[in-house]
Design a protein around this motif. Structure first.
Motif, short mmCIF file in Angstrom:
data_model
loop_
_atom_site.label_atom_id
_atom_site.label_comp_id
_atom_site.label_asym_id
_atom_site.label_seq_id
_atom_site.Cartn_x
_atom_site.Cartn_y
_atom_site.Cartn_z
N VAL A 168 27.43 48.67 73.54
CA VAL A 168 26.52 49.60 72.77
C VAL A 168 27.53 50.68 72.00
O VAL A 168 28.45 50.88 72.65
N HIS A 169 26.99 50.99 70.83
CA HIS A 169 27.78 52.17 70.09
C HIS A 169 26.61 52.76 69.32
O HIS A 169 26.00 52.13 68.29
N ASN B 279 23.41 54.14 68.08
CA ASN B 279 21.86 53.25 68.49
C ASN B 279 21.93 51.87 68.22
O ASN B 279 20.86 51.24 68.26
N LEU C 278 23.33 48.05 69.15
CA LEU C 278 23.81 46.94 70.05
C LEU C 278 24.51 45.91 69.37
O LEU C 278 24.03 45.20 68.40
N LYS D 177 19.28 49.16 69.06
CA LYS D 177 19.21 48.90 70.71
C LYS D 177 17.88 49.29 71.33
O LYS D 177 17.68 48.75 72.24
N THR E 230 25.90 44.38 79.37
CA THR E 230 26.51 46.04 79.13
C THR E 230 25.35 46.91 79.68
O THR E 230 24.24 46.70 79.59
N ASP F 90 24.12 50.89 78.62
CA ASP F 90 23.79 52.09 77.98
C ASP F 90 23.68 53.21 79.05
O ASP F 90 22.64 53.58 79.45
#
Length: 332
Positions: free
Chosen positions: A46-47, A49, A51, A64, A294, A296
């Protein structure tokens, strides 16, 4: 019969612990995002907003929250991992079949270059302490250390076996799962050298790895066990039962929960009650082959990749991915 005050206190303590675990948030599979391309898969990240999803020969980028497609980063053969360096506005993707790392611009997701690494680069991470990208080279049994300012390999660190995942203590040490040795290597990033290697029996063939930097505990995912290791001395603290096929491990420092995505089709959720005390809080049914994940941390959301698989054929023990079946599981 007389009951000692110590026994009463112990019973109350255990009861309180059970109640606390019972009151933990129960996670649910809340959404599924279809992803309209085919191929195998590995890590997600995640970075902001978005994915980022490793997938076949490319990286799919989706929103995301909604699952809406954002873009596709092409030409990443045998893609495995994705890492981000906000300070230079760049991302890094490991290409296992290309023996290199793709560099892309975080502002527009456009590829800006490639960096040759060791053979079969797999997991990748950014170490904020050294400000270096760390790449796990599976076949050449080494770490490539990349300077993200210059986009070049500045050191290669040999290892005793196949590195699977690496994490940093943010204080100068990198911990690496050595899958074929069932151990964790300790790397001094100042010296660019291994300074210790710890066996993690009863765990075998560790895959995913996470760290609690406050308690200095490592969480190594093995088949059937989450092995907790003291990151100061290598002592195995506890082996917590999980389902088979664990490949991804994540840790949320706020809730003190550890997550293991298991290929058998479950998500094991384990509570860190104390530095040396761990309890299974929940086992959530997911989908068979959902083995990577992952988290968030901002929204406390878990993402897993999965696709339907055909019957195994010949050397292809996992079978082939059924066209159009790839999707992201959203767990919250």
């Amino acid at each position: 019969m007389r009951i000692s005050k110590n026994l009463v206190a112990a019973a109350l303590f255990l009861s309180a612990g059970t109640v606390a675990l019972a009151q933990e948030h129960q996670f649910k599979l809340v959404k599924q995002f279809p992803v309209a391309t085919d191929g195998g898969w590995d890590y997600l990240a995640v970075h902001g907003n978005d994915l980022y999803i490793s997938h076949g020969t490319h990286v799919n980028v989706i929103n995301k929250t909604t699952g809406a497609p954002v873009t596709v980063i092409e030409n990443t053969p045998g893609v495995h991992g994705i890492a981000f360096v906000d300070g230079v506005h760049k991302g890094y993707i490991t290409n296992g079949k290309g023996n290199n790392v793709t560099v892309f611009d975080l502002d527009n997701n456009k590829t800006v270059g490639q960096i040759a690494t060791g053979e079969n680069p797999d997991a990748v991470m950014f170490d904020p302490f050294s400000k270096r990208i760390i790449v796990c080279n599976g076949r050449s049994k080494s770490l490539s250390v990349i300077d993200p300012g210059a986009d070049k390999v500045v050191n290669t660190i040999p290892l005793s076996g196949k590195p699977e995942t690496a994490v940093s203590d943010h204080s100068g040490k990198i911990f690496v799962n050595i899958e074929d040795k069932s151990s964790i290597a300790v790397v001094d990033i100042h010296k660019n050298a291994v300074i210790a290697e710890w066996p993690i029996a009863p765990g075998e063939e560790p895959s995913g790895l996470a760290i609690d930097r406050s308690t200095k505990r490592l969480f190594a995912g093995c088949d059937g066990k989450l092995v907790v290791v003291n990151a100061e001395n290598g002592k195995v603290v506890q082996a917590v039962p999980i389902d088979d096929g664990s490949d991804g491990i994540a840790f949320d420092p706020q809730s003190r929960l550890i997550f293991s995505s298991n290929g058998t089709g479950t998500l094991s959720i384990i509570k860190e009650v104390a530095a040396d005390n761990y309890k299974v809080a929940q086992v959530l049914p997911t989908v068979k082959y959902a083995r990577t994940l992952t988290i968030d941390e901002a929204s406390k959301t878990i993402y897993e990749s999965v696709a339907e698989m055909g019957a195994p054929t010949g050397e292809n023990k996992r079978g082939t991915v059924k066209a159009g079946s790839f999707k992201i599981l959203v767990i919250k």
